[in-house]
Write an enzyme that holds these catalytic residues in place. Structure first.
Site, PDB file in Angstrom:
ATOM      1  N   ASP A 130      -6.785   1.333   1.071  1.00 20.75           N
ATOM      2  CA  ASP A 130      -6.782   1.394   2.533  1.00 20.75           C
ATOM      3  C   ASP A 130      -8.174   1.041   3.048  1.00 20.75           C
ATOM      4  O   ASP A 130      -9.029   0.580   2.289  1.00 20.75           O
ATOM      5  CB  ASP A 130      -6.341   2.783   3.006  1.00 20.75           C
ATOM      6  CG  ASP A 130      -7.392   3.857   2.725  1.00 20.75           C
ATOM      7  OD1 ASP A 130      -8.345   3.591   1.953  1.00 20.75           O
ATOM      8  OD2 ASP A 130      -7.281   4.949   3.291  1.00 20.75           O
ATOM      9  N   LYS A 134       0.829  -1.209   0.000  1.00 22.29           N
ATOM     10  CA  LYS A 134       0.000   0.000   0.000  1.00 22.29           C
ATOM     11  C   LYS A 134       0.861   1.256   0.000  1.00 22.29           C
ATOM     12  O   LYS A 134       0.616   2.188  -0.778  1.00 22.29           O
ATOM     13  CB  LYS A 134      -0.926   0.004   1.222  1.00 22.29           C
ATOM     14  CG  LYS A 134      -1.899   1.185   1.239  1.00 22.29           C
ATOM     15  CD  LYS A 134      -2.805   1.147   2.449  1.00 22.29           C
ATOM     16  CE  LYS A 134      -2.075   1.578   3.688  1.00 22.29           C
ATOM     17  NZ  LYS A 134      -2.961   1.736   4.864  1.00 22.29           N
TER      18      LYS A 134
END
Length: 211
Positions: A138, A120
Site C-alpha cells: 500500500d 492488493k
C-alpha cells in the site's frame, strides 16, 4: 541496500513486534474480505467504526445480501466512496454464493475476479486470513521501501516483486504487517520520526529528520 542489512532490519522489526496483526477488526475470512474492500482510500479506524455496527447485524454473504445495497450504505456511509463500495460488496456476496458456496476462496485468481477486489486486497486476504507468504503493497509500504531503499520501485507492483525476491522465507508472512505499521507510526509521510526509529542506522534515507 544489501541483503545482510535487510535481514537485520527484519530481525529488529520482528523483535519489536513478534506477532504483528492487521488493525482491521474481523472474526472470519469473510469479515476480513469486506473490511479490506471498505478500507480502500479510507482509514482502518473509520472502517472499524462502520463494521462494528454492520457485522453484528450481517457478517455472511447471505445476511449482507438481505440488507441490499441501500441497507449496506446505511452502515458504511461514513466511509469514502461508500456508494461504489456498497455495490461491490453486494455483487461480491452474490458471486461468493453462486460460485464458492458462500466461502472466501483461497485462490488469487478467484479473489481478484470479485468486484472491488484487486491484487492488493487479494494479497491481504491470502496473507492475513490464510497465512500465505504474500506481500500487499500500500502507500505506507511503498513509501517505507523507497525511502529506506529496502526495496525500491517505481510503482507498487515493482516494490511487491522486489520484496518477494529479497525477503527471506522466514519473514515473508509477517513483513507486510511490520512495514505497514512502521510506515503508519514511524516512517510517516510528512515528517518521519527518524530519531525514534529502531532501524535508523540501517536505513539509507539521505534526508533523515531528528525527531
Amino acid at each position: 541496500m544489501n541483503n545482510q542489512k535487510r535481514k537485520e532490519i527484519l530481525v529488529r522489526l520482528r523483535a519489536a513486534n513478534p506477532n504483528p496483526r492487521t488493525e482491521l477488526k474481523y472474526q472470519s475470512p469473510f469479515e476480513l474480505l469486506i473490511a479490506v474492500m471498505l478500507s480502500a482510500q479510507a482509514t482502518d479506524v473509520s472502517v472499524n467504526k462502520a463494521t462494528a455496527k454492520l457485522f453484528p447485524v450481517a457478517n455472511t454473504p447471505e445476511t449482507i445480501l438481505r440488507l441490499g445495497i441501500e441497507g449496506v450504505k446505511e452502515y458504511i456511509r461514513t466511509i469514502g466512496l461508500f456508494n461504489s463500495k456498497a455495490a461491490n460488496v453486494i455483487k461480491t456476496c452474490q458471486l461468493l454464493i453462486e460460485k464458492h458456496h458462500g466461502e472466501v476462496p483461497q485462490d488469487r485468481e478467484a479473489l481478484q475476479a470479485l468486484p472491488g477486489v484487486g491484487r492488493k486486497t487479494a494479497n491481504v486476504v491470502l496473507n492475513t486470513a490464510f497465512g500465505w507468504p504474500t506481500i500487499a503493497v500500500d502507500t505506507h509500504i511503498f513509501r517505507v521501501c523507497n525511502r529506506s531503499n529496502f526495496a525500491a520501485g517505481k510503482n507498487v507492483d515493482q516494490v511487491e516483486q522486489k520484496l518477494l525476491k529479497v525477503v527471506p522465507a522466514e519473514f515473508k508472512v509477517d513483513v507486510h504487517h511490520w512495514l505497514i505499521l512502521h510506515g503508519r507510526y514511524t516512517c510517516v509521510a510528512r515528517k518521519p520520526r527518524c530519531g525514534s526509529c529502531i532501524i535508523e542506522d540501517l536505513c539509507e534515507f539521505p534526508s533523515k529528520v531528528d525527531l
